[in-house]
Scaffold this motif. Structure first.
Motif, mmCIF file in Angstrom:
data_model
loop_
_atom_site.group_PDB
_atom_site.id
_atom_site.type_symbol
_atom_site.label_atom_id
_atom_site.label_comp_id
_atom_site.label_asym_id
_atom_site.label_seq_id
_atom_site.Cartn_x
_atom_site.Cartn_y
_atom_site.Cartn_z
ATOM 1 N N ASN A 46 -5.947 -22.664 -26.507
ATOM 2 C CA ASN A 46 -4.685 -22.232 -25.899
ATOM 3 C C ASN A 46 -3.671 -23.379 -25.943
ATOM 4 N N ASN B 291 6.623 -24.138 -17.422
ATOM 5 C CA ASN B 291 5.779 -22.976 -17.676
ATOM 6 C C ASN B 291 6.615 -21.755 -18.045
ATOM 7 N N GLU B 292 7.709 -21.576 -17.332
ATOM 8 C CA GLU B 292 8.590 -20.432 -17.622
ATOM 9 C C GLU B 292 9.220 -20.597 -19.012
ATOM 10 N N TYR C 74 6.797 -18.618 -26.111
ATOM 11 C CA TYR C 74 5.562 -18.045 -26.652
ATOM 12 C C TYR C 74 5.767 -16.562 -26.978
ATOM 13 N N GLN C 75 6.399 -15.860 -26.049
ATOM 14 C CA GLN C 75 6.647 -14.426 -26.279
ATOM 15 C C GLN C 75 7.520 -14.197 -27.504
ATOM 16 N N LYS D 181 -1.245 -24.449 -24.157
ATOM 17 C CA LYS D 181 -0.869 -25.278 -22.998
ATOM 18 C C LYS D 181 -1.846 -26.448 -22.864
ATOM 19 N N ASP E 272 6.439 -19.908 -21.607
ATOM 20 C CA ASP E 272 6.039 -18.496 -21.701
ATOM 21 C C ASP E 272 7.075 -17.673 -22.466
ATOM 22 N N GLN E 273 8.327 -18.009 -22.218
ATOM 23 C CA GLN E 273 9.415 -17.310 -22.914
ATOM 24 C C GLN E 273 9.358 -17.593 -24.427
ATOM 25 N N PHE F 6 -5.951 -18.783 -21.075
ATOM 26 C CA PHE F 6 -5.344 -19.979 -20.476
ATOM 27 C C PHE F 6 -6.133 -20.479 -19.273
#
Ligand code: A3P
Length: 295
Positions: free
Chosen positions: A138, A273-274, A280-281, A140, A277-278, A293
């Motif tokens: 993963n 993290n936000e 990554y999407q 992260k 995640d954005q 994760f």
């Protein structure tokens, strides 16, 4: 052409100091458009491309910090059927790091290693359809592991802070480029070469059930090993065991660091993290791979 030192690099190859978000720089080598570690006397992409591939070579491919040392050792023991306590690691056959003559005489089957993309590897990997093992982790945890690694290795000359590292890392500004580009590229290779034998392993699956994953490796390699043997491989490849055996090679504390899943939670801020995640999407939208994760 074999490069002998940074001073003799060809025109297509030059040192790059990339600033992180705080202005601290990380040194790498731009080798024909691809960022590589700044290692003296490394063969470079041209050297890798010219390596002679044997029909029974096994190609081990992973983005840095995905658990290559660990899964390489597991695979080596499953392949040989021996519990090995030497200090040999994947670096012995690390194609962009050591010259071919150093591993040309190794007994078959060899396990070759690279963090490069398929387009950088010798054409015979595809032509001869040799077995390929890819290890994924993963992103992260990869990021945290890479940060801790790059802070300790002299070749990166990096002193930056974590808060300034994450963004340029996933923008592909540091060595080996972006994790996302790497993963997507390998998925594309698998799709366009359905007859290439590729085994995809996940670090987290290995942590969750090493026996099950080792059985998958045995099946892929075409070897039969007893459960008793597999259990001995488990014992011999724990982080503690590998630290003991492999540390003789040199100071490898940053390679055998924590060895877990989810350390990223101790590092990522809510904002990071936000942001991640954005990204990554957006980048991984078309990718079917599911990463764990946490366990
Ligand atoms: P961490 O930095 O998160 O601890 P690579 O071998 O691709 O460089 O990957 C290094 C990562 O794999 C490090 O992750 C390291 O601790 C982990 N690792 C190395 N040996 C391991 C083992 N025997 N078991 C579990 N993880 C291991």
């Amino acid at each position: 052409m074999l490069y002998t030192s940074a001073a003799s690099l060809s025109l297509q190859t030059h040192l790059v100091d990339t600033p992180d978000d705080g202005g601290d720089t990380l040194t790498s080598v731009n080798d024909n458009g691809f960022l590589m570690p700044n290692l003296p006397d490394a063969p470079g992409i041209q050297g890798v491309r010219s390596v002679k591939i044997r029909d029974d070579d096994i190609m081990f491919c992973a983005f840095p910090k995905s658990g290559t040392h660990w899964v390489f050792e597991i695979t080596r023991e499953l392949l040989t059927g021996e519990i090995i306590e030497d200090d040999v690691t994947m670096t012995q056959t690390f194609m962009e790091y050591v010259h071919e003559e150093k591993y040309a005489d190794l007994q078959s089957p060899r396990i070759l290693n690279s963090h490069l993309l398929m387009k950088h590897l010798p054409e015979d990997v595809l032509n001869k359809k040799i077995k390929v093992i890819t290890v994924l982790r993963n992103p992260k945890d990869v990021a945290v592991s890479f940060y801790n690694f790059l802070k300790t290795v002299p070749f990166a000359k990096y002193k930056g802070e974590w808060k300034n590292f994450l963004r340029p890392l996933f923008q592909g500004k540091f060595l080996y480029g972006s994790w996302m580009d790497y993963v997507i590229d390998w998925e594309q290779v698998k799709k366009t070469n359905p007859d290439l034998p590729v085994l995809t392993l996940f670090y987290e699956d290995m942590k969750q059930d090493q026996m099950r994953e080792m059985r998958r490796i045995c099946e892929f390699l075409g070897v039969e090993r007893t459960d008793d043997f597999l259990s001995k491989v488990c014992d011999n490849t724990t982080l503690a065991a590998m630290r003991t055996h492999k540390n003789r090679e040199n100071n490898r504390s940053s390679v055998f660091r924590k060895g877990g899943v989810g350390d990223w939670k101790n590092w990522f801020t809510v904002a990071q993290n936000e942001w991640f995640d954005q990204l990554y999407q957006e980048k991984m939208a078309g990718c079917h791979l599911q990463f764990k994760f946490t366990l």
